[in-house]
Motif scaffolding. Structure first.
Motif, PDB file in Angstrom:
ATOM      1  N   ASN A   1      17.677  12.049 -38.242  1.00  0.00           N
ATOM      2  CA  ASN A   1      17.718  13.320 -38.951  1.00  0.00           C
ATOM      3  C   ASN A   1      16.351  13.627 -39.563  1.00  0.00           C
ATOM      4  OD1 ASN A   1      20.573  13.355 -38.512  1.00  0.00           O
ATOM      5  ND2 ASN A   1      20.816  12.016 -40.299  1.00  0.00           N
ATOM      6  N   SER A   2      16.140  14.869 -39.932  1.00  0.00           N
ATOM      7  CA  SER A   2      14.905  15.253 -40.610  1.00  0.00           C
ATOM      8  C   SER A   2      15.227  15.929 -41.933  1.00  0.00           C
ATOM      9  CB  SER A   2      14.063  16.187 -39.737  1.00  0.00           C
ATOM     10  OG  SER A   2      14.654  17.472 -39.657  1.00  0.00           O
ATOM     11  N   GLU A   3      14.275  15.800 -42.863  1.00  0.00           N
ATOM     12  CA  GLU A   3      14.415  16.438 -44.176  1.00  0.00           C
ATOM     13  C   GLU A   3      13.084  17.016 -44.598  1.00  0.00           C
ATOM     14  OE1 GLU A   3      16.503  14.449 -47.618  1.00  0.00           O
ATOM     15  OE2 GLU A   3      14.464  14.546 -48.460  1.00  0.00           O
TER      16      GLU A   3
ATOM     17  N   TYR B   1       3.276  17.494 -40.389  1.00  0.00           N
ATOM     18  CA  TYR B   1       4.409  17.082 -39.571  1.00  0.00           C
ATOM     19  C   TYR B   1       4.937  15.744 -40.065  1.00  0.00           C
ATOM     20  CZ  TYR B   1       2.480  20.444 -36.176  1.00  0.00           C
ATOM     21  OH  TYR B   1       1.995  21.569 -35.549  1.00  0.00           O
ATOM     22  N   ALA B   2       6.256  15.635 -40.213  1.00  0.00           N
ATOM     23  CA  ALA B   2       6.840  14.349 -40.568  1.00  0.00           C
ATOM     24  C   ALA B   2       6.772  13.379 -39.402  1.00  0.00           C
ATOM     25  CB  ALA B   2       8.283  14.530 -41.008  1.00  0.00           C
ATOM     26  N   GLY B   3       6.818  13.900 -38.181  1.00  0.00           N
ATOM     27  CA  GLY B   3       6.745  13.075 -36.985  1.00  0.00           C
ATOM     28  C   GLY B   3       5.342  12.998 -36.429  1.00  0.00           C
ATOM     29  N   GLY B   4       5.231  12.910 -35.083  1.00  0.00           N
ATOM     30  CA  GLY B   4       3.927  12.772 -34.453  1.00  0.00           C
ATOM     31  C   GLY B   4       3.697  13.818 -33.381  1.00  0.00           C
TER      32      GLY B   4
ATOM     33  N   SER C   1       6.698  20.824 -40.818  1.00  0.00           N
ATOM     34  CA  SER C   1       7.793  20.499 -39.918  1.00  0.00           C
ATOM     35  C   SER C   1       8.392  19.162 -40.282  1.00  0.00           C
ATOM     36  CB  SER C   1       7.309  20.463 -38.464  1.00  0.00           C
ATOM     37  OG  SER C   1       8.348  20.016 -37.601  1.00  0.00           O
ATOM     38  N   GLY C   2       9.725  19.103 -40.255  1.00  0.00           N
ATOM     39  CA  GLY C   2      10.419  17.845 -40.445  1.00  0.00           C
ATOM     40  C   GLY C   2      10.357  16.965 -39.221  1.00  0.00           C
ATOM     41  N   GLY C   3       9.931  17.518 -38.108  1.00  0.00           N
ATOM     42  CA  GLY C   3       9.756  16.755 -36.877  1.00  0.00           C
ATOM     43  C   GLY C   3       8.290  16.584 -36.577  1.00  0.00           C
ATOM     44  N   GLY C   4       7.920  16.714 -35.297  1.00  0.00           N
ATOM     45  CA  GLY C   4       6.533  16.593 -34.893  1.00  0.00           C
ATOM     46  C   GLY C   4       6.156  17.713 -33.958  1.00  0.00           C
TER      47      GLY C   4
ATOM     48  N   ALA D   1       3.037  31.172 -47.178  1.00  0.00           N
ATOM     49  CA  ALA D   1       3.774  32.132 -46.353  1.00  0.00           C
ATOM     50  C   ALA D   1       3.770  31.711 -44.889  1.00  0.00           C
ATOM     51  CB  ALA D   1       3.165  33.528 -46.488  1.00  0.00           C
ATOM     52  N   GLY D   2       3.589  30.424 -44.627  1.00  0.00           N
ATOM     53  CA  GLY D   2       3.572  29.928 -43.260  1.00  0.00           C
ATOM     54  C   GLY D   2       4.974  29.676 -42.742  1.00  0.00           C
ATOM     55  N   ALA D   3       5.071  28.812 -41.731  1.00  0.00           N
ATOM     56  CA  ALA D   3       6.357  28.494 -41.108  1.00  0.00           C
ATOM     57  C   ALA D   3       6.812  27.115 -41.539  1.00  0.00           C
ATOM     58  CB  ALA D   3       6.224  28.557 -39.600  1.00  0.00           C
ATOM     59  N   ILE D   4       8.076  27.003 -41.909  1.00  0.00           N
ATOM     60  CA  ILE D   4       8.672  25.721 -42.257  1.00  0.00           C
ATOM     61  C   ILE D   4       9.839  25.488 -41.310  1.00  0.00           C
ATOM     62  CG2 ILE D   4       9.797  24.350 -44.034  1.00  0.00           C
ATOM     63  CD1 ILE D   4       8.334  25.892 -46.127  1.00  0.00           C
ATOM     64  N   SER D   5       9.786  24.364 -40.604  1.00  0.00           N
ATOM     65  CA  SER D   5      10.768  24.079 -39.565  1.00  0.00           C
ATOM     66  C   SER D   5      11.429  22.741 -39.804  1.00  0.00           C
ATOM     67  CB  SER D   5      10.080  24.077 -38.189  1.00  0.00           C
ATOM     68  OG  SER D   5      10.916  23.517 -37.193  1.00  0.00           O
ATOM     69  N   GLY D   6      12.684  22.657 -39.388  1.00  0.00           N
ATOM     70  CA  GLY D   6      13.373  21.375 -39.429  1.00  0.00           C
ATOM     71  C   GLY D   6      12.912  20.438 -38.336  1.00  0.00           C
ATOM     72  N   GLY D   7      12.254  20.982 -37.316  1.00  0.00           N
ATOM     73  CA  GLY D   7      11.731  20.164 -36.228  1.00  0.00           C
ATOM     74  C   GLY D   7      12.509  20.371 -34.943  1.00  0.00           C
ATOM     75  N   THR D   8      11.840  20.923 -33.936  1.00  0.00           N
ATOM     76  CA  THR D   8      12.526  21.182 -32.661  1.00  0.00           C
ATOM     77  C   THR D   8      12.751  19.912 -31.855  1.00  0.00           C
ATOM     78  OG1 THR D   8      10.384  21.633 -31.618  1.00  0.00           O
ATOM     79  CG2 THR D   8      11.592  23.515 -32.508  1.00  0.00           C
ATOM     80  N   ASN D   9      12.070  18.825 -32.192  1.00  0.00           N
ATOM     81  CA  ASN D   9      12.217  17.577 -31.446  1.00  0.00           C
ATOM     82  C   ASN D   9      13.119  16.577 -32.157  1.00  0.00           C
ATOM     83  OD1 ASN D   9      10.393  17.147 -33.535  1.00  0.00           O
ATOM     84  ND2 ASN D   9       9.274  15.559 -32.418  1.00  0.00           N
ATOM     85  N   VAL D  10      13.885  17.045 -33.151  1.00  0.00           N
ATOM     86  CA  VAL D  10      14.771  16.174 -33.927  1.00  0.00           C
ATOM     87  C   VAL D  10      16.182  16.294 -33.374  1.00  0.00           C
ATOM     88  CG1 VAL D  10      15.720  15.709 -36.217  1.00  0.00           C
ATOM     89  CG2 VAL D  10      13.340  16.433 -35.976  1.00  0.00           C
TER      90      VAL D  10
END
Length: 1002
Positions: free
Chosen positions: A812-814, A768-771, A801-804, A833-842
């Protein structure tokens, strides 16, 4: 496609030995295509392509391999394997049993599915058998800049009875050279400035056809004709790959050394890893490049620690005492200005023992020059052995040399007339670094050419230094003896063209090897006072103990604990001005917890007006939690914690949010916090931020590096509470993390964003990029680079995840996936083959960037993105854009979008390519401003194009379609005014040629 790079091969090149004055070729070979048969494809090895890849990495030479096939014919190196930070994508245009007449397209033979060089380079859409070609083509930005061509072995040995080849070699040569001419013409038609490198056919031993001496001689004759052809063929350079592989002592001409080929007697035709090493070395040398360095710093003989060097201004040698003066012991040798002469009656020996206390942890090196015997003058003497044994008291290796062979034990590494040798030989034990793809073992160089790689060791303590022996009766002259116990070093060379970008291993252990990420250089001087060898006990204040024992106070102090056991260890407590540097090494240990600065439980620890540095090295033991600052009023400077003690184990002091390492506990820190984990075991989470103290602040940023070791918990750039005025980061290059990796923390406030970088190691949780909670002001980012990182817990894939997993991100997230190539390694990131997300908390934009991703099918499940960007020669397939409505494909990149897309905005750069296998958007705007050549394909022909518009320089244009109903595909491009109309800056429609829609896999 790049402008032609001069190879500077001599026009009259008839052998691989190139004068040292040859000008090296450029540092970027551009797009590279390897063309050939099974020898290039690879049989039970990575083929010479893998060995050449490592030469390029060692010398800072870049290239982008491409081709119609991926992988090896059997065994070999997995695509996506990395060496020295350079990913081997294992792409090529070669295939087992291929013929030159097949690749040229003159006849149909079944290999390559019937395709040929003209299909691959876009000259023809029809295969040799008349069928339509639908495979990948390499045109535009993908056009090869450098071709390596090795073909003809099957033409000569398998097309007819090879026992009669000697009788028909002239006709067979003419036919083969005619096809070679056709292949090269196709290459130069595709790129008139390309470097076309043609290689001679390799020698061999015997194979299933039981080849005659005449057959070997005939192929050698063909090679001579090939060299003559190359001299007269514009744009072609012919390189002889055979030097060192031909058995000089064999009575059969052009007969290969058995140890360099796969299963001699049964196969015997395909080079093995040793043969690949020699062939690649010959190729690089002929191109003017330096040899392999194996990631080691290069040192001249005269720069090694102990040397007996005849070159330069050294005086003439007068006798044995010259050797003994520099620590060599001798028996039955004579010394003169010509060198050291062995081969006296009885046994001749020279030895040198490592000085007691020599630190051999960085490897060790021995160098010498040898001429031996009289060659073939009186018959090859392969029984009398000259031997060099090199070891460290725990293991050793032995190099054996006779008139015809250089051997490791009994295995021949190189075959040559040793009586004519003028090159130095270097033996070095290299520790290796598996994370960088560098294997440990002995490495052997002849001149600057690596001829032995990661050779095995022999256990035993009999040799602690070097022993040279010769029991033969012939003439053995050695000179330029040198050795060094401070590190493993490669030879110097004049062919190094890109020194700044050459691979230097972080695990090489010498001065040029660099340190793990995040490590700082511990000063050797500049301290006000130094106290080494401290014994610790009780509540131990290292700085205070150093003050009292030296009689000095204040300013910068360095203390080293080497023994004892304390309940608490501090670098410093109370009020103090200056920097504190504390090393815990050898037997130093503590049963409880540490602080780089602080005091006992819930006491006011005063202020450190300076920085605190704490490190664990050697055989130091662990304890409980390590704090950067604990119960301190303030540390005004930085806090640095380093863990480099392999056997140390660190626990915790509480069961609530149990932690093994924390940046701060109830303490303010004015500067940055850096935590570096190189080794050791950590029973709980690691946090760079504040564990306790809502009102506490870290004035700078925090950075946690995991380069090794084992963390049984999460790794977090942030903490539990308080405020971090700067940004937070976690970087993973190695080690094992049983939990997840977070750029931020679990409840603190981070004021300038958070990020994660992953290049290696095993992460069993998520990234996670965030916390997990708290707030991050600013932007977040996560970057995963290369194929070495593993995100898997043994049963399921981790996510990115670009978020946490909680908390808030105000910016913004990257998410950037970088330098990723297709491969088959279990759990390697190329199989991700997992999940890559921009972050739901961003709260801001959420961008996915695919940066030089050449995975055939990127299998990750994407979600929560607002934009996708495809850059730096990325070429892959996605099932979806993860909800993104805008897409940018920069110059030279290509993308196939397999799933339905709701695109609203699309930007296409020069030579960009996009294939949409389904499009559901009601309206799409395609921005082609400044772009004259692009490809936009649809696999489902739309009823009309009213909802697709092209934008150029602020003007909207209608779409135009060219269809292929049989394939149910369409090419979409801008319907522009006639060429010359001033309202559109495009170069016209001439470049917008129809390209059959296809799944791009190269």
């Amino acid at each position: 496609m790049k402008t032609r790079l001069p190879l500077s091969l001599l026009a009259a090149l008839l052998a691989v030995a190139v004068p040292s004055t040859t000008i090296a070729s450029g540092t970027d070979l551009g797009n590279v295509m390897f063309v050939g048969d099974s020898i290039t494809h690879g049989v039970n090895s990575g083929s010479y392509r893998w060995a050449l890849h490592k030469i390029f990495a060692d010398n800072g030479i870049s290239c982008n391999a491409e081709g119609v096939n991926t992988g090896n014919n059997s065994g070999g190196v997995t695509a996506g394997t990395s060496y020295g930070g350079q990913v081997f994508n294992n792409k090529h245009s070669s295939q087992s049993s291929a013929r030159a007449w097949e690749i040229s397209g003159q006849r149909y033979g079944g290999r390559f599915n019937g395709s040929n060089i003209d299909n691959w380079l876009g000259h023809s859409g029809t295969k040799t058998n008349g069928a339509a070609y639908t495979g990948p083509t390499f045109t535009g930005a993908d056009t090869p800049d450098t071709f390596f061509l090795m073909i003809g072995t099957n033409d000569l040995l398998s097309d007819g009875n090879n026992a009669t080849l000697g009788d028909r070699i002239e006709n067979a040569t003419n036919a083969l050279l005619g096809n070679m001419d056709s292949i090269v013409n196709s290459m130069l038609t595709a790129n008139s400035s390309a470097n076309v490198i043609v290689m001679t056919l390799p020698c061999w031993t015997t194979h299933g056809n039981a080849n005659s001496d005449a057959t070997h001689a005939a192929v050698n004759t063909y090679n001579d004709s090939l060299k003559s052809w190359g001299q007269n063929k514009q744009g072609v350079s012919v390189i002889d790959v055979n030097k060192g592989m031909i058995d000089v002592a064999s009575k059969t001409p052009f007969y290969g050394v058995g140890s360099m080929f796969n299963a001699p007697g049964k196969d015997g035709l395909h080079p093995n890893a040793q043969g690949d090493l020699i062939m690649a070395g010959n190729i690089a040398k002929a191109m003017g490049y330096a040899g392999r360095s194996a990631g080691q710093q290069r040192k001249a003989v005269s720069d090694l620690a102990v040397n007996f060097h005849q070159g330069g201004q050294a005086p003439a040698w007068t006798g044995v005492q010259d050797l003994t003066d520099v620590g060599f012991a001798v028996s039955n040798v004579t010394v003169s200005s010509a060198g050291i002469s062995l081969g006296q009656p009885g046994s001749s020996m020279i030895s040198h023992t490592w000085t007691e206390g020599t630190d051999l942890s960085g490897g060790f090196t021995f160098d010498f020059t040898l001429s031996l015997g009289d060659g073939a003058a009186s018959g090859w003497n392969v029984s009398d052995q000259f031997s060099v044994s090199l070891g460290n008291g725990s293991f050793y290796g032995t190099l054996n040399i006779c008139e015809a062979y250089i051997k490791w034990g009994d295995t021949i590494l190189y075959s040559m007339d040793m009586s004519a040798n003028t090159d130095s030989l270097r033996m070095a034990y290299v520790n290796g670094n598996e994370q960088e793809g560098l294997k440990g073992g002995y490495y052997i160089w002849l001149g600057d050419m690596l001829i032995g790689e990661a050779l095995s060791v022999t256990s035993g303590s009999a040799i602690n230094g070097v022993i040279i022996q010769y029991d033969g009766k012939g003439n053995a002259i050695i000179k330029d003896l040198a050795l060094d116990g401070t590190g493993s070093y490669a030879p110097t060379t004049s062919g190094l063209v890109n020194k700044d970008n050459a691979f230097i291993s972080s695990g090489s252990g010498n001065a040029g090897g660099g340190a793990p990420q995040g490590n700082i250089v511990w000063p050797e001087k500049g301290f006000t006072h130094v106290r080494d060898g401290l014994a610790c006990s009780g509540d131990f204040n290292a700085r205070s103990m150093a003050d009292s024992s030296t009689g000095k106070t204040g300013n910068s102090v360095s203390a080293t604990i080497t023994s004892g056991s304390a309940t608490h260890i501090y670098g410093n407590s109370g009020n103090y001005t200056g920097d504190v540097w504390l090393t815990i090494s050898k037997e130093g240990s503590a049963s409880n917890w540490y602080g780089a600065h602080g005091a006992g439980a819930y006491q006011n620890g005063g202020t450190l007006d300076g920085s605190a540095y704490l490190r664990f090295t050697d055989s130091a033991e662990g304890g409980s939690t390590v704090f950067g600052a604990v119960n301190s009023t303030q540390v005004t400077g930085n806090v640095y914690l380093e863990f480099s003690a392999e056997k140390a184990s660190f626990g915790t002091f509480t069961n609530t949010d149990a932690s093994s390492v924390v940046g701060s506990f109830e303490s303010n820190i004015g500067g940055n916090v850096d935590i570096v984990i190189n080794s050791g075991t950590f029973s709980n989470q690691v946090m760079g931020g504040i564990f306790s103290g809502n009102d506490k602040t870290i004035g700078g940023g925090t950075h946690v590096y995991v380069n090794g070791g084992s963390v049984n918990g999460d790794v977090m750039g942030g903490g539990l509470t308080g405020t971090i005025d700067g940004g937070t980061n976690a970087t993973v290059t190695g080690g094992v993390i049983s939990g997840s990796v977070y750029g931020a923390g679990k409840g603190d406030s981070i004021m300038q964003g958070s990020s994660v970088n992953v290049t290696g190691g095993l992460v069993k949780g998520n990234v996670y990029a965030g916390g997990t909670s708290g707030s991050v002001r600013g932007n977040t980012s996560v970057t995963v680079t290369g194929n070495s990182a593993v995100l898997h817990n043994g049963s399921s894939w981790g996510g990115i995840s670009g978020g946490g997993s909680g908390g808030t991100v105000s910016g913004n997230s990257e998410v950037r996936i970088k330098d990723l190539a297709s491969g088959t390694a279990a759990y390697g990131f190329d199989k991700y083959a997992g999940a890559i997300s921009g972050g739901t908390n961003v709260s801001g934009n959420r961008t996915l960037i695919l940066d030089h991703v050449t995975v055939n099918s990127f299998q990750a499940s994407l979600s929560d993105f607002t934009h996708v960007s495809v850059v730096n020669r990325t070429n892959t397939t996605l099932d979806s854009l993860g909800g993104a409505l805008t897409l940018t494909i920069e110059s030279g990149s290509a993308l196939t979008l397999a799933g339905a897309s709701d695109l609203t905005s699309l930007v296409l750069g020069e030579n960009a390519a996009l294939t949409l296998q389904a499009l559901t958007a009601g309206s799409v705007i395609v921005d082609i401003t400044g772009t004259s050549n692009y490809t936009l394909s649809l696999t489902e022909i739309p009823a009309n194009l009213d909802n697709i518009k092209f934008l150029s320089n602020g003007v909207l244009y209608d779409a135009q379609m060219t269809t292929d109903p049989q394939a149910n595909t369409a090419m979409i491009f801008a319907q522009v005014p006639e060429p010359g109309t001033a309202t559109l800056s495009l170069l016209g429609l001439a470049a917008l040629l129809w390209r059959r829609s296809r799944k791009i896999s190269h």
